[in-house]
Write a protein that holds these residues in place. Structure first.
Motif, PDB file in Angstrom:
ATOM      1  N   SER A   1       0.846  -1.188   0.000  1.00 56.70           N
ATOM      2  CA  SER A   1       0.000   0.000   0.000  1.00 56.70           C
ATOM      3  C   SER A   1       0.881   1.236   0.000  1.00 56.70           C
ATOM      4  CB  SER A   1      -0.949   0.015   1.210  1.00 56.70           C
ATOM      5  OG  SER A   1      -1.979   0.964   0.994  1.00 56.70           O
TER       6      SER A   1
ATOM      7  N   CYS B   1       0.397   5.766   1.011  1.00 56.39           N
ATOM      8  CA  CYS B   1      -0.519   6.851   1.364  1.00 56.39           C
ATOM      9  C   CYS B   1       0.134   8.191   1.078  1.00 56.39           C
ATOM     10  CB  CYS B   1      -0.953   6.738   2.824  1.00 56.39           C
ATOM     11  SG  CYS B   1       0.372   6.924   4.016  1.00 56.39           S
ATOM     12  N   VAL B   2      -0.723   9.198   0.861  1.00 60.61           N
ATOM     13  CA  VAL B   2      -0.222  10.559   0.654  1.00 60.61           C
ATOM     14  C   VAL B   2       0.279  11.085   1.991  1.00 60.61           C
ATOM     15  CG1 VAL B   2      -0.876  12.918   0.040  1.00 60.61           C
ATOM     16  CG2 VAL B   2      -1.815  10.995  -1.243  1.00 60.61           C
ATOM     17  N   VAL B   3       1.415  11.749   1.993  1.00 60.30           N
ATOM     18  CA  VAL B   3       1.916  12.421   3.207  1.00 60.30           C
ATOM     19  C   VAL B   3       2.489  13.782   2.834  1.00 60.30           C
ATOM     20  CG1 VAL B   3       2.504  10.297   4.467  1.00 60.30           C
ATOM     21  CG2 VAL B   3       4.227  11.393   3.041  1.00 60.30           C
ATOM     22  N   ASN B   4       2.389  14.709   3.772  1.00 55.93           N
ATOM     23  CA  ASN B   4       3.092  15.978   3.591  1.00 55.93           C
ATOM     24  C   ASN B   4       4.243  16.066   4.594  1.00 55.93           C
ATOM     25  OD1 ASN B   4       0.576  16.457   5.410  1.00 55.93           O
ATOM     26  ND2 ASN B   4       2.018  18.052   6.002  1.00 55.93           N
ATOM     27  N   THR B   5       4.458  14.999   5.353  1.00 53.80           N
ATOM     28  CA  THR B   5       5.421  15.054   6.461  1.00 53.80           C
ATOM     29  C   THR B   5       6.777  14.426   6.143  1.00 53.80           C
ATOM     30  OG1 THR B   5       4.313  13.074   7.298  1.00 53.80           O
ATOM     31  CG2 THR B   5       3.723  15.166   8.321  1.00 53.80           C
TER      32      THR B   5
ATOM     33  N   ALA C   1       5.962  11.015   9.242  1.00 56.26           N
ATOM     34  CA  ALA C   1       4.973  10.684  10.278  1.00 56.26           C
ATOM     35  C   ALA C   1       3.773  10.031   9.603  1.00 56.26           C
ATOM     36  CB  ALA C   1       4.539  11.946  11.015  1.00 56.26           C
TER      37      ALA C   1
ATOM     38  N   ASN D   1       0.099   7.926  10.244  1.00 58.00           N
ATOM     39  CA  ASN D   1      -0.940   7.652  11.232  1.00 58.00           C
ATOM     40  C   ASN D   1      -1.000   6.160  11.579  1.00 58.00           C
ATOM     41  OD1 ASN D   1      -3.784   7.257  12.325  1.00 58.00           O
ATOM     42  ND2 ASN D   1      -3.749   9.467  12.034  1.00 58.00           N
TER      43      ASN D   1
ATOM     44  N   ASN E   1      -3.345   4.055   9.504  1.00 61.19           N
ATOM     45  CA  ASN E   1      -3.090   3.826   8.079  1.00 61.19           C
ATOM     46  C   ASN E   1      -2.561   2.411   7.855  1.00 61.19           C
ATOM     47  OD1 ASN E   1      -3.687   6.512   7.924  1.00 61.19           O
ATOM     48  ND2 ASN E   1      -1.805   7.131   6.905  1.00 61.19           N
TER      49      ASN E   1
ATOM     50  N   THR F   1      -0.661   1.562   5.558  1.00 65.76           N
ATOM     51  CA  THR F   1       0.749   1.716   5.193  1.00 65.76           C
ATOM     52  C   THR F   1       1.660   1.591   6.420  1.00 65.76           C
ATOM     53  OG1 THR F   1       0.005   3.203   3.443  1.00 65.76           O
ATOM     54  CG2 THR F   1       2.356   3.232   3.945  1.00 65.76           C
TER      55      THR F   1
ATOM     56  N   PHE G   1      -7.180   9.285   0.050  1.00 62.99           N
ATOM     57  CA  PHE G   1      -8.526   9.244   0.627  1.00 62.99           C
ATOM     58  C   PHE G   1      -9.122   7.844   0.638  1.00 62.99           C
ATOM     59  CE2 PHE G   1      -8.066  13.715  -0.426  1.00 62.99           C
ATOM     60  CZ  PHE G   1      -8.534  14.303   0.729  1.00 62.99           C
ATOM     61  N   LYS G   2      -8.330   6.853   0.282  1.00 65.36           N
ATOM     62  CA  LYS G   2      -8.818   5.473   0.306  1.00 65.36           C
ATOM     63  C   LYS G   2      -7.781   4.644   1.046  1.00 65.36           C
ATOM     64  CE  LYS G   2     -11.028   6.094  -4.154  1.00 65.36           C
ATOM     65  NZ  LYS G   2     -10.920   5.889  -5.582  1.00 65.36           N
TER      66      LYS G   2
ATOM     67  N   GLY H   1      -5.660   1.056   1.608  1.00 62.62           N
ATOM     68  CA  GLY H   1      -5.183  -0.182   1.010  1.00 62.62           C
ATOM     69  C   GLY H   1      -5.752  -1.413   1.702  1.00 62.62           C
TER      70      GLY H   1
ATOM     71  N   LYS I   1      -3.917  -0.793  -3.928  1.00 61.98           N
ATOM     72  CA  LYS I   1      -3.715   0.516  -4.568  1.00 61.98           C
ATOM     73  C   LYS I   1      -2.774   0.449  -5.769  1.00 61.98           C
ATOM     74  CE  LYS I   1      -4.652   3.474  -0.598  1.00 61.98           C
ATOM     75  NZ  LYS I   1      -4.148   4.515   0.312  1.00 61.98           N
TER      76      LYS I   1
ATOM     77  N   TYR J   1       2.551  21.552  -0.833  1.00 61.39           N
ATOM     78  CA  TYR J   1       1.289  21.428  -0.086  1.00 61.39           C
ATOM     79  C   TYR J   1       0.422  22.663  -0.352  1.00 61.39           C
ATOM     80  CZ  TYR J   1      -1.367  19.952   4.078  1.00 61.39           C
ATOM     81  OH  TYR J   1      -2.325  19.512   4.956  1.00 61.39           O
TER      82      TYR J   1
ATOM     83  N   PRO K   1      -7.463  14.909   4.800  1.00 60.74           N
ATOM     84  CA  PRO K   1      -8.315  14.079   5.662  1.00 60.74           C
ATOM     85  C   PRO K   1      -7.849  14.051   7.114  1.00 60.74           C
ATOM     86  CG  PRO K   1      -6.831  12.697   4.411  1.00 60.74           C
ATOM     87  CD  PRO K   1      -6.557  14.108   3.993  1.00 60.74           C
TER      88      PRO K   1
END
Ligand SMILES: Cc1cc2nc3c(=O)[nH]c(=O)nc-3n(C[C@H](O)[C@H](O)[C@H](O)COP(=O)(O)O)c2cc1C
Length: 209
Positions: A25, A27-31, A45, A47, A50, A52, A81-82, A84, A89, A147, A159
């Motif tokens: 999987s 996921c989008v991250v900005n960190t 970082a 969650n 997640n 992932t 927003f979805k 895995g 994905k 971002y 999200p």
């Protein structure tokens, strides 16, 4: 506390992905951030909820891939927003596999950083992974998406699982996507409407009261 101050922080936008051999999987991250140069190390970082996160912990590796400004919003929605947990994905997108066996998306992605997890720190809602870079590659010749660009130009949303999430004040009229929070302004939502951010249909929208 002035929550507006947090909007003055600058970030890039990435997919962090991993595979433990059984599941994969991303996921989008900005960190995702570089923290040292010799040797090069990144931190991210992710969650605890997640999918992932579970996979990175099992695999011990992750790959960070930077979005270019030309990335389609549906691709960001696909990873951001979805989960895995519900589908693969990497099942229907173009991707490559790095030297550590980790999959990463390729379309409109400008650079990738393959990392071996060195340390992890429980910071409450998120796990902070520190990884040593084992390989890096410049991909498409395109500007990376920031971002701020995602929010201001692409009109993207963030999200609850994101480190930088802030609840938005609801608008007066319209329909809200229950998956990503996109708001459609208008009394009637067309039956064939498709969310421009996460791609779900009109049946997934609720009327804003
Ligand atoms: C703009 C944006 C930024 C995000 N930043 C983060 C982040 O830094 N950390 C995080 O854990 N989730 C972040 N997310 C949320 C995850 O991408 C999202 O929860 C994802 O669906 C998790 O997928 P998974 O369950 O397959 O891992 C962000 C999402 C978006 C759209």
């Amino acid at each position: 506390m002035d929550l507006q101050a947090f909007f003055k922080m600058s970030y890039g936008l990435y997919v962090v992905s991993s595979s433990d051999g059984e599941n994969r999987s991303g996921c989008v991250v900005n960190t995702l951030t570089q923290i040292t140069a010799e040797p090069p190390k990144l931190m991210v970082a992710v969650n605890k909820d997640n999918f992932t996160t579970d996979i990175i912990r099992k695999a011990g590796y992750f790959t960070g891939t930077a979005f270019g400004v030309g990335t389609d919003m549906l691709q960001i929605g696909h990873f951001g927003f979805k989960s895995g947990r519900d589908f693969d994905k990497f099942g229907d997108i173009s991707f490559a596999v790095d030297e550590n066996g980790m999959p990463y998306p390729t379309e409109h992605m400008v650079a990738r950083f393959s990392c071996k997890v060195e340390q992890e720190l429980d910071v409450g809602t998120h796990i902070l992974f520190v990884g040593e870079v084992t390989g890096a590659e410049k991909m498409v010749d395109e500007e990376p998406m920031t971002y701020a660009y995602y929010h201001q130009v692409k009109k993207g949303k963030t999200p609850k699982n994101a480190s930088s999430y802030q609840p938005e004040a609801p608008k007066a009229k319209g329909w809200r996507c229950t998956v990503c929070g996109y708001e459609y302004q208008g009394e009637e939502l067309p039956a064939d409407f498709v969310c421009p951010i996460c791609g779900v249909g009109a049946d997934m929208f609720e009327k804003i009261k």
